[in-house]
Structure formats: structure tokens, C-alpha cells
Scaffold this motif. Structure first.
Motif, PDB file in Angstrom:
ATOM      1  N   ASN A 160      10.006  -1.627  -4.052  1.00 27.90           N
ATOM      2  CA  ASN A 160       9.260  -2.734  -3.822  1.00 27.90           C
ATOM      3  C   ASN A 160       7.957  -2.894  -4.957  1.00 27.90           C
ATOM      4  O   ASN A 160       7.178  -3.883  -5.025  1.00 27.90           O
ATOM      5  CB  ASN A 160       8.470  -2.285  -2.514  1.00 27.90           C
ATOM      6  N   ALA A 161       7.877  -2.080  -5.985  1.00 29.21           N
ATOM      7  CA  ALA A 161       6.998  -2.173  -6.937  1.00 29.21           C
ATOM      8  C   ALA A 161       7.497  -2.604  -8.310  1.00 29.21           C
ATOM      9  O   ALA A 161       6.779  -2.887  -8.941  1.00 29.21           O
ATOM     10  CB  ALA A 161       6.373  -0.714  -7.280  1.00 29.21           C
ATOM     11  N   LEU A 162       8.734  -2.979  -8.370  1.00 33.10           N
ATOM     12  CA  LEU A 162       9.599  -3.332  -9.779  1.00 33.10           C
ATOM     13  C   LEU A 162       8.934  -4.589 -10.374  1.00 33.10           C
ATOM     14  O   LEU A 162       8.581  -4.652 -11.530  1.00 33.10           O
ATOM     15  CB  LEU A 162      10.941  -3.207  -9.616  1.00 33.10           C
ATOM     16  N   ASP A 163       8.876  -5.843  -9.426  1.00 38.22           N
ATOM     17  CA  ASP A 163       8.497  -6.760 -10.059  1.00 38.22           C
ATOM     18  C   ASP A 163       6.886  -6.872 -10.474  1.00 38.22           C
ATOM     19  O   ASP A 163       6.772  -7.348 -11.637  1.00 38.22           O
ATOM     20  CB  ASP A 163       8.693  -8.126  -8.855  1.00 38.22           C
ATOM     21  N   ALA A 164       6.197  -6.091  -9.730  1.00 39.78           N
ATOM     22  CA  ALA A 164       4.732  -6.204 -10.105  1.00 39.78           C
ATOM     23  C   ALA A 164       4.531  -5.241 -11.332  1.00 39.78           C
ATOM     24  O   ALA A 164       3.693  -5.656 -12.120  1.00 39.78           O
ATOM     25  CB  ALA A 164       3.924  -5.529  -9.046  1.00 39.78           C
ATOM     26  N   ASP A 250      -2.104  -2.260  -2.793  1.00 39.27           N
ATOM     27  CA  ASP A 250      -1.986  -1.847  -3.842  1.00 39.27           C
ATOM     28  C   ASP A 250      -0.720  -2.497  -4.491  1.00 39.27           C
ATOM     29  O   ASP A 250       0.521  -1.969  -4.211  1.00 39.27           O
ATOM     30  CB  ASP A 250      -1.889  -0.267  -4.199  1.00 39.27           C
ATOM     31  N   PRO A 251      -0.824  -3.873  -5.309  1.00 38.60           N
ATOM     32  CA  PRO A 251       0.469  -4.202  -5.685  1.00 38.60           C
ATOM     33  C   PRO A 251       1.333  -3.429  -6.458  1.00 38.60           C
ATOM     34  O   PRO A 251       2.770  -3.676  -6.363  1.00 38.60           O
ATOM     35  CB  PRO A 251       0.117  -5.677  -6.155  1.00 38.60           C
ATOM     36  N   ILE A 252       0.882  -2.663  -7.354  1.00 38.49           N
ATOM     37  CA  ILE A 252       1.767  -1.952  -8.267  1.00 38.49           C
ATOM     38  C   ILE A 252       2.483  -0.733  -7.615  1.00 38.49           C
ATOM     39  O   ILE A 252       3.407  -0.330  -7.880  1.00 38.49           O
ATOM     40  CB  ILE A 252       0.963  -1.457  -9.464  1.00 38.49           C
ATOM     41  N   HIS A 253       1.370  -0.378  -6.717  1.00 35.81           N
ATOM     42  CA  HIS A 253       2.194   0.841  -6.057  1.00 35.81           C
ATOM     43  C   HIS A 253       2.022   0.638  -4.481  1.00 35.81           C
ATOM     44  O   HIS A 253       1.204   1.229  -3.554  1.00 35.81           O
ATOM     45  CB  HIS A 253       1.244   2.303  -5.858  1.00 35.81           C
ATOM     46  N   PRO A 254       2.994  -0.247  -4.049  1.00 30.72           N
ATOM     47  CA  PRO A 254       2.915  -0.732  -2.600  1.00 30.72           C
ATOM     48  C   PRO A 254       2.741   0.524  -1.555  1.00 30.72           C
ATOM     49  O   PRO A 254       3.786   1.375  -1.908  1.00 30.72           O
ATOM     50  CB  PRO A 254       3.847  -1.693  -2.455  1.00 30.72           C
ATOM     51  N   ALA A 255       2.363   0.383  -0.490  1.00 30.49           N
ATOM     52  CA  ALA A 255       2.505   1.566   0.442  1.00 30.49           C
ATOM     53  C   ALA A 255       3.674   1.625   1.115  1.00 30.49           C
ATOM     54  O   ALA A 255       4.145   2.754   1.679  1.00 30.49           O
ATOM     55  CB  ALA A 255       1.293   1.239   1.700  1.00 30.49           C
ATOM     56  N   ALA A 256       4.408   0.575   0.958  1.00 29.24           N
ATOM     57  CA  ALA A 256       5.669   0.389   1.596  1.00 29.24           C
ATOM     58  C   ALA A 256       6.651   1.323   0.829  1.00 29.24           C
ATOM     59  O   ALA A 256       7.680   1.903   1.540  1.00 29.24           O
ATOM     60  CB  ALA A 256       6.435  -1.044   1.417  1.00 29.24           C
ATOM     61  N   ASP A 257       6.400   1.665  -0.569  1.00 30.80           N
ATOM     62  CA  ASP A 257       7.216   2.439  -1.198  1.00 30.80           C
ATOM     63  C   ASP A 257       6.978   3.854  -0.678  1.00 30.80           C
ATOM     64  O   ASP A 257       7.877   4.479  -0.620  1.00 30.80           O
ATOM     65  CB  ASP A 257       7.054   2.333  -2.666  1.00 30.80           C
ATOM     66  N   ALA A 258       5.710   4.430  -0.647  1.00 20.88           N
ATOM     67  CA  ALA A 258       5.181   5.650  -0.190  1.00 20.88           C
ATOM     68  C   ALA A 258       5.978   5.865   1.110  1.00 20.88           C
ATOM     69  O   ALA A 258       6.559   7.087   1.416  1.00 20.88           O
ATOM     70  CB  ALA A 258       3.970   5.694  -0.307  1.00 20.88           C
ATOM     71  N   ALA A 259       5.893   4.966   1.965  1.00 21.69           N
ATOM     72  CA  ALA A 259       6.217   5.071   3.388  1.00 21.69           C
ATOM     73  C   ALA A 259       7.734   5.367   3.451  1.00 21.69           C
ATOM     74  O   ALA A 259       8.295   6.095   4.033  1.00 21.69           O
ATOM     75  CB  ALA A 259       5.936   4.051   4.279  1.00 21.69           C
ATOM     76  N   MET A 260       8.403   4.356   2.529  1.00 24.57           N
ATOM     77  CA  MET A 260       9.924   4.441   2.632  1.00 24.57           C
ATOM     78  C   MET A 260      10.419   5.821   2.136  1.00 24.57           C
ATOM     79  O   MET A 260      11.246   6.338   2.662  1.00 24.57           O
ATOM     80  CB  MET A 260      10.494   3.371   1.761  1.00 24.57           C
ATOM     81  N   LEU A 261       9.770   6.427   0.933  1.00 22.61           N
ATOM     82  CA  LEU A 261      10.267   7.797   0.525  1.00 22.61           C
ATOM     83  C   LEU A 261       9.949   8.713   1.539  1.00 22.61           C
ATOM     84  O   LEU A 261      10.658   9.620   1.550  1.00 22.61           O
ATOM     85  CB  LEU A 261       9.276   7.880  -0.819  1.00 22.61           C
ATOM     86  N   ARG A 274      -7.280   5.618   2.626  1.00 25.87           N
ATOM     87  CA  ARG A 274      -8.315   4.623   3.091  1.00 25.87           C
ATOM     88  C   ARG A 274      -8.326   3.239   2.058  1.00 25.87           C
ATOM     89  O   ARG A 274      -8.621   2.293   2.375  1.00 25.87           O
ATOM     90  CB  ARG A 274      -9.580   5.182   3.322  1.00 25.87           C
ATOM     91  N   SER A 275      -8.229   3.719   0.737  1.00 29.19           N
ATOM     92  CA  SER A 275      -8.289   2.730  -0.268  1.00 29.19           C
ATOM     93  C   SER A 275      -7.536   3.180  -1.540  1.00 29.19           C
ATOM     94  O   SER A 275      -7.170   4.283  -1.538  1.00 29.19           O
ATOM     95  CB  SER A 275      -9.781   2.463  -0.571  1.00 29.19           C
ATOM     96  N   ILE A 276      -7.373   2.250  -2.449  1.00 27.77           N
ATOM     97  CA  ILE A 276      -6.718   2.514  -3.625  1.00 27.77           C
ATOM     98  C   ILE A 276      -7.401   3.726  -4.544  1.00 27.77           C
ATOM     99  O   ILE A 276      -6.806   4.411  -5.301  1.00 27.77           O
ATOM    100  CB  ILE A 276      -6.774   1.435  -4.579  1.00 27.77           C
ATOM    101  N   VAL A 277      -8.919   3.637  -4.402  1.00 25.17           N
ATOM    102  CA  VAL A 277      -9.615   4.446  -5.007  1.00 25.17           C
ATOM    103  C   VAL A 277     -10.187   5.839  -4.291  1.00 25.17           C
ATOM    104  O   VAL A 277     -11.039   6.673  -4.820  1.00 25.17           O
ATOM    105  CB  VAL A 277     -10.705   3.895  -5.599  1.00 25.17           C
ATOM    106  N   GLU A 278      -9.622   6.110  -3.022  1.00 21.14           N
ATOM    107  CA  GLU A 278     -10.321   6.973  -2.222  1.00 21.14           C
ATOM    108  C   GLU A 278     -10.025   8.525  -2.826  1.00 21.14           C
ATOM    109  O   GLU A 278     -11.276   9.266  -2.834  1.00 21.14           O
ATOM    110  CB  GLU A 278      -9.623   7.070  -0.857  1.00 21.14           C
ATOM    111  N   TRP A 279      -8.850   8.873  -3.407  1.00 22.14           N
ATOM    112  CA  TRP A 279      -8.654  10.148  -3.952  1.00 22.14           C
ATOM    113  C   TRP A 279      -9.710  10.508  -5.263  1.00 22.14           C
ATOM    114  O   TRP A 279     -10.148  11.496  -5.559  1.00 22.14           O
ATOM    115  CB  TRP A 279      -7.445  10.537  -4.043  1.00 22.14           C
TER     116      TRP A 279
END
Length: 312
Positions: A160-164, A250-261, A274-279
């Protein structure tokens, strides 16, 4: 990997950098180096206050970033009793930066991590990282599953991140290759800013912007036109416990990729940030989750089936 770095595989130099006061108890930090096919790689080793000599954890940085981005997390995990090593992959940080794109690939990065484990004398380790580091961790697990006790994967870059990624990184590669003066000019400006005068994450941004055009172009070329990650069938075969962290919006690291993995891997836990910068800016919740996960892994009580932890 071809010998491109002009370094001899001489003796390993390790030096103490003293003690850190990041956590309540002091955590020792040591800088080391190793050579892989003549190229020098540098790492920082963090020793836990409660020992942790057998609880090896390897942390890998994001694209164009340095191992210093994981310094707060490494110190916290070391304080929790783990033996943490943060590595600068080839072309990043204080490791060698050859100009040849042929030496850069996900598989080559994975081999560098395995060489690091050999150098440390670690039979197995928890391997994890952010973005690029997450994908390299998957490569390590695919190449040597018996060496990987578990995975900690933040913002993996998959289908899901390849295009971005192409939209975001192709102009940077073009600028580094055909407009190198622009990259060099940014480097001169960022190097003029004393790191001790800016907040930690501002310093990380400055480090990321301080690129050399040749190695930057070579690194991005090697990654953009090579294998991004092990295929789905390989990922489905990885049975070690995994903690997968996804970011919302996060368009470059979509949560869909993480959930799929997390769905693909049989023993994965998905955690929604909670956000892109939480950690980075409010790390306590995710660091506590990661530390608890490592305790489960090393005690043998890691989850035997996939589960999900949503942000609240």
C-alpha cells in the motif's frame, strides 16, 4: 557485496563512551565497528542495568536516518534488562557510504545485520526497526529465522505504500544525482547548526538532511529499484512472535500495511499508534508495550496467536 569502501578488514576497535543518565539507573554505552566485505559499519551497544547479556535486541533506523534516532528507545529497553545494539546500515550515519548503487539492497542490509550478530557472538536476537529498518528486519527473519527470536516492526513499507514512496523519494534521488549542489548546500547549512543547541528530534532531522549527494543517490537507487520486502508467502511463513506498530494518517507508511503484515504473520500483535509522532514525542505508552513484549519473548510467554492493541 562488492568491495567498494576502501577499508581493510582490520582489527575491531571498541571504545567506551561512559555512562548515560537517561533512565533512573545508569546504562552503559559503547561504540563499536565491524567490517562487511571491506565496508565499515558502526554501532552503539547499550548494556542493561539488570544484565541482559543473552537478551540481544538489534534496532535499525529509517531511510536516510541514523542509529541515533533509536537512542531514547535503546536506553529505555536496556534499562529494562535488554542488551541493545543500534546499527548504522551501509550508506547511513557513521558507517561507510560508497557511491555504487549495486551495494545497496534489502538483502544486503539483512546480511549486514547477520554479520553484526556473528560479530557480537549472539546466537539469536530480537530484531526491529522503523520503516526501512522494519523491512530489513523482515529480510533478516526470512534469511535466518533461527537467529531471530522475535520482531518489533514500526511502519513497515509494503504494497500500500509503494506509490507514495515513489512520489516522495524519486525527486530526492533525482536531485542527488543531477542537482548535487542542492544536496551539498543543505548539508553545509545543517552541519553549521550545533546539535547541542537544538532539541533531540530537531537534531535527528538535521542529521537526516546532512546527506552527501553520491551516496544518497546510490542508496535510494538501490532500494527503489530492488526488492522492498519479502513476499507475502514468505511473510506468512515467519512464525516468530512479532510486534507490529502502525501509524494513522501516514501516506508513506499506511497503517493498512502494518495491519496486513500483522494478519499475515501467525504470531503477530498489531498496535495502533495514536499519531505519526507518538513514539518520538510521547514514547511512554509504546515503549512500555515494547518492553512488556520483550519480557514475554524472553520468558517464553509471547502470544501464540495474532491479536490487536488499538490506541485509546
Amino acid at each position: 557485496m562488492p568491495r567498494q569502501c576502501g577499508q581493510s578488514s582490520g582489527p575491531i576497535i571498541r571504545r567506551s563512551t561512559g555512562l548515560s543518565s537517561y533512565a533512573v539507573s545508569l546504562v552503559s554505552e559503547r561504540i563499536g565497528q565491524l567490517f562487511v566485505d571491506g565496508c565499515r559499519l558502526e554501532y552503539t551497544e547499550y548494556g542493561g542495568a539488570r544484565g541482559g547479556d543473552d537478551r540481544w535486541v538489534v534496532l535499525l533506523h529509517g531511510q536516510l536516518m541514523t542509529r541515533r534516532m533509536h537512542q531514547p528507545l535503546a536506553r529505555a529497553l536496556a534499562e529494562a534488562g535488554n542488551h541493545v545494539v543500534a546499527l548504522d546500515l551501509l550508506g547511513h550515519g557513521r558507517s561507510d557510504r560508497p557511491d555504487d548503487p549495486l551495494v545497496y539492497s534489502m538483502t544486503a542490509f539483512g546480511e549486514q545485520v547477520l554479520a553484526l550478530l556473528d560479530h557480537l557472538g549472539a546466537d539469536e536476537a530480537v530484531v526491529g526497526g522503523t520503516s526501512l529498518g522494519a523491512n530489513v528486519s523482515l529480510e533478516v527473519a526470512a534469511a535466518a529465522p533461527d537467529r531471530v527470536r522475535a520482531l518489533v516492526l514500526e511502519m513497515p513499507v509494503l504494497d500500500n505504500a509503494l506509490d507514495a514512496c515513489l512520489v516522495a523519494f524519486s525527486p530526492l534521488m533525482f536531485a542527488a544525482r543531477y542537482l548535487p549542489l542542492t544536496v551539498s548546500a543543505v548539508r553545509r547549512v545543517t552541519h553549521a547548526v550545533p546539535r547541542g543547541l537544538v532539541p533531540f528530534w530537531a537534531g535527528i532531522v538535521l542529521d537526516t538532511l546532512g546527506q552527501r549527494p553520491g551516496p544518497m543517490a546510490a542508496t535510494m537507487h538501490g532500494l527503489l529499484f530492488g526488492r522492498i520486502a519479502p513476499g507475502a508467502r514468505i511473510r506468512e511463513s515467519l512464525e516468530m512472535p512479532a510486534l507490529v506498530v502502525g501509524h494513522p494518517r501516514d501516506p508513506i507508511h499506511p497503517a493498512a500495511d502494518a495491519a496486513m503484515l500483522a494478519e499475515e504473520m501467525p504470531n503477530a500483535t498489531f498496535v495502533e499508534a495514536r499519531s505519526i509522532v507518538e513514539w518520538a514525542l510521547r514514547p511512554d505508552r509504546l515503549t512500555e508495550i515494547a518492553a512488556a513484549f520483550l519480557d514475554e519473548v524472553w520468558s517464553g510467554d509471547a502470544p501464540s496467536q495474532a491479536r490487536s492493541v488499538r490506541s485509546t
